[in-house]
Design a protein around this motif. Structure first.
Motif, PDB file in Angstrom:
ATOM      1  N   ASP A 153      86.706 -71.275  43.673  1.00  0.00           N
ATOM      2  CA  ASP A 153      86.853 -70.952  42.249  1.00  0.00           C
ATOM      3  C   ASP A 153      86.276 -72.110  41.451  1.00  0.00           C
ATOM      4  OD1 ASP A 153      88.136 -68.529  42.616  1.00  0.00           O
ATOM      5  OD2 ASP A 153      90.105 -69.466  42.765  1.00  0.00           O
ATOM      6  N   VAL A 154      85.336 -71.795  40.577  1.00  0.00           N
ATOM      7  CA  VAL A 154      84.661 -72.843  39.801  1.00  0.00           C
ATOM      8  C   VAL A 154      84.776 -72.491  38.323  1.00  0.00           C
ATOM      9  CG1 VAL A 154      82.447 -74.004  39.360  1.00  0.00           C
ATOM     10  CG2 VAL A 154      83.025 -73.281  41.688  1.00  0.00           C
ATOM     11  N   ARG A 155      85.123 -73.488  37.517  1.00  0.00           N
ATOM     12  CA  ARG A 155      85.108 -73.287  36.066  1.00  0.00           C
ATOM     13  C   ARG A 155      83.853 -73.925  35.495  1.00  0.00           C
ATOM     14  NH1 ARG A 155      86.528 -76.591  32.270  1.00  0.00           N
ATOM     15  NH2 ARG A 155      87.812 -77.850  33.678  1.00  0.00           N
ATOM     16  N   VAL A 156      83.114 -73.124  34.706  1.00  0.00           N
ATOM     17  CA  VAL A 156      81.942 -73.638  33.999  1.00  0.00           C
ATOM     18  C   VAL A 156      82.258 -73.466  32.514  1.00  0.00           C
ATOM     19  CG1 VAL A 156      79.442 -73.549  33.763  1.00  0.00           C
ATOM     20  CG2 VAL A 156      80.510 -72.712  35.860  1.00  0.00           C
ATOM     21  N   LYS A 161      85.158 -68.575  37.706  1.00  0.00           N
ATOM     22  CA  LYS A 161      84.554 -67.524  38.539  1.00  0.00           C
ATOM     23  C   LYS A 161      84.762 -67.871  39.995  1.00  0.00           C
ATOM     24  CE  LYS A 161      82.171 -64.511  36.246  1.00  0.00           C
ATOM     25  NZ  LYS A 161      81.958 -63.138  36.633  1.00  0.00           N
ATOM     26  N   ARG A 162      85.000 -66.852  40.804  1.00  0.00           N
ATOM     27  CA  ARG A 162      84.954 -67.047  42.248  1.00  0.00           C
ATOM     28  C   ARG A 162      83.474 -67.170  42.594  1.00  0.00           C
ATOM     29  NH1 ARG A 162      88.496 -68.739  45.918  1.00  0.00           N
ATOM     30  NH2 ARG A 162      88.522 -67.615  47.869  1.00  0.00           N
ATOM     31  N   MET A 163      83.071 -68.287  43.175  1.00  0.00           N
ATOM     32  CA  MET A 163      81.649 -68.480  43.518  1.00  0.00           C
ATOM     33  C   MET A 163      81.526 -68.802  45.000  1.00  0.00           C
ATOM     34  SD  MET A 163      79.916 -70.629  40.432  1.00  0.00           S
ATOM     35  CE  MET A 163      80.216 -70.228  38.704  1.00  0.00           C
ATOM     36  N   VAL A 164      80.295 -68.847  45.455  1.00  0.00           N
ATOM     37  CA  VAL A 164      80.019 -69.383  46.774  1.00  0.00           C
ATOM     38  C   VAL A 164      79.321 -70.727  46.570  1.00  0.00           C
ATOM     39  CG1 VAL A 164      77.871 -68.029  46.948  1.00  0.00           C
ATOM     40  CG2 VAL A 164      78.878 -68.962  49.006  1.00  0.00           C
ATOM     41  N   PHE A 198      78.986 -62.839  43.094  1.00  0.00           N
ATOM     42  CA  PHE A 198      77.630 -62.727  42.526  1.00  0.00           C
ATOM     43  C   PHE A 198      77.129 -64.015  41.886  1.00  0.00           C
ATOM     44  CE2 PHE A 198      79.669 -58.651  42.854  1.00  0.00           C
ATOM     45  CZ  PHE A 198      78.727 -57.946  43.584  1.00  0.00           C
ATOM     46  N   GLN A 199      77.917 -65.090  41.999  1.00  0.00           N
ATOM     47  CA  GLN A 199      77.477 -66.381  41.464  1.00  0.00           C
ATOM     48  C   GLN A 199      77.558 -67.432  42.571  1.00  0.00           C
ATOM     49  OE1 GLN A 199      79.298 -64.308  39.257  1.00  0.00           O
ATOM     50  NE2 GLN A 199      77.424 -64.105  38.041  1.00  0.00           N
TER      51      GLN A 199
END
Ligand code: COA
Length: 441
Positions: A153-156, A161-164, A198-199
């Motif tokens: 999980d990354v906050r921008v 967003k759940r990211m890879v 998707f991110q």
């Protein structure tokens, strides 16, 4: 105290950071958008694009529209998931990376991630076997390329967003420049889409379209004699080895009262401390307790995690961590390995209530920095002492998070290496290095 000007140590940068083919660091102009035959086809921010509103570049792909079969490889090769939990397969991956992964521009050092480190990096909570993607030679099954993803999980800015997180992209030296990297990247993207993500976030020393943040590497000598002998550092004019050793000499014992290795019982307190501290940054992971347990408790030879427990109240007030990433010293007669520690996550308490009374944003930021500088410098001094006790030769840190507050006082010197941060399929306003709170291995 700053290092005297005559030291002039030209600290070399190792690292992914290190601008292998990098436009900025080796004098070559970065490619134009048109020259990026692959990246110009991908949902990434273009070089000349200015972003003022954050959001996805392409919509999410419904599962039934995700390509169902792997992308084709040249016929001599085949896809092969790497079972990182299997001793034989992790050894194959280790060997691929230790011989073919990131080198500095002068080919003097190459990253040598240990097998134990790779397991730690690739098996965090929620890891997926389908994201540990290898390529083998069909005829003899030799592992010749790899790319991996882990969920995070990354906050921008304000969006979580759940990211890879993509890492360990590597192609055997004999197979370079054959356009295999785009196939690996497309395949990991496909497999990510299959999981409904998707991110992506990734870092590189090279300039690609388009960095959302750029950080610089700084290095603190712990074993200056070996650093000079290996060519990592150079003795400046007017500098002798004896003076250099004296310059970097440190106490042997840590200073912070209540400092001790982090334990299982600290996970909750560290999670709270970490997420609160991270709220200051514009690119930051969100760690649940499982993540804190995985990433921040000491694993011998891989990662070291420490907390400060207030001797009176028993409250956990701060923590810090660093990890081990040695480099092979290429073709050296006496030294084979450079033992480098890398600054990882940390947090100190912030006097939020007092700060909230300051209305002006820049005054508030300055007051925040002033409030934490001494505490953080003391903690990182202890991190350096612990790193030295553990036989590290150098301690590396990017100028992200609050690292600029201690870099000069603790005698870090700037390296040649830069690390660029990228997002896939997410447009966002650029982030200053001191507002980056994400550390990638
Ligand atoms: C990075 C590496 C996999 C690229 O492979 P390659 O054989 O040199 O390049 P290929 O011909 O397969 O592909 C070239 C494309 O990949 C892109 N590329 C190169 N390095 C990249 C990176 N680190 N991340 C993403 N894309 C990259 C190039 O920009 C080019 O695309 P473009 O035409 O749109 O610009 C390879 O050089 C390698 O293994 N290097 C050592 C390890 C390393 O640096 N890994 C990356 C760590 S961030």
């Amino acid at each position: 105290m700053n290092a005297p000007a005559d030291v002039q140590e030209k600290l070399r940068a190792l690292l992914h950071q290190m601008a292998l083919n990098s436009g900025s660091a080796n004098g070559k102009e970065p490619k134009s958008m048109e020259e990026h035959k692959f990246w110009k086809t991908q949902p990434v921010v273009k070089h000349d694009e200015v972003v003022d509103e954050d959001g996805a570049i392409e919509p999410d792909v419904p599962l039934d529209q995700v390509r169902a079969t792997p992308y084709p490889l040249p016929k001599e090769f085949e896809w092969s998931l790497v079972n990182v939990e299997d001793d034989k397969e992790i050894k194959e991956l280790y060997e691929l990376l230790t011989l073919n992964y990131v080198e500095d521009d002068d080919a003097m050092f190459r990253f040598d991630y240990s097998a134990e480190f790779l397991k730690w990096a690739l098996l965090p909570p929620g890891w997926k076997k389908s994201w540990h993607i290898g390529v083998r030679v069909a005829s003899n099954k030799k592992l010749v390329a790899f790319i991996s993803g882990i969920p995070q999980d990354v906050r921008v800015h304000n969006n979580v967003k759940r990211m890879v997180e993509i890492n360990f992209l590597c192609i055997h030296k004999k197979l370079r420049s054959k356009r295999l990297a785009p196939v690996l990247i497309k395949e990991v993207t496909r497999r990510t889409h299959l999981e409904g993500i998707f991110q992506a976030v990734y870092t590189a020393g090279v300039v690609l379209p388009k960095p959302m943040a750029t950080c610089r590497y700084f290095h603190r000598s712990l074993n200056p004699k070996k650093l000079v002998e290996t060519g990592f550092s150079q003795l400046g004019r007017n500098m002798t080895m004896a003076r250099l050793i004296k310059l970097y000499k440190m106490q042997t014992q840590t200073n912070t009262p209540g400092l001790r290795p982090m334990e299982e019982k600290d996970v909750k307190a560290v999670s709270t401390l970490m997420n609160k501290y991270m709220s200051h940054f514009n690119l930051a992971p969100h760690f649940g307790e499982e993540d804190v347990r995985h990433w921040l408790i000491t694993r011998p030879g891989v990662v070291w995690g420490y907390v400060v427990e207030d001797p009176e109240t028993k409250e956990i007030t701060d923590f810090f961590s660093f990890y081990s990433l040695p480099s092979t010293v290429i073709n050296h007669t006496t030294h084979s390995t450079l033992n480098a520690a890398y600054c990882f996550y940390y947090a100190v308490q912030i006097p939020d209530e007092e700060l909230s009374k300051i209305a002006d944003v820049s005054e508030r930021e300055a007051a925040r920095d002033k409030a934490i500088k001494d505490r953080l410098t003391g903690l990182m001094q202890d991190a350096l002492i612990l790193a030295r006790q553990n036989d590290f030769d150098v301690f590396n840190a990017l100028n992200l998070m609050d690292n600029s507050l201690f870099i000069d006082d603790l005698k870090f010197g700037p390296g040649d290496g830069y690390l660029h941060f990228y997002l896939y399929n997410w447009r966002c306003r650029e982030v200053e290095s001191k507002k980056v709170g994400l550390v990638m291995l």
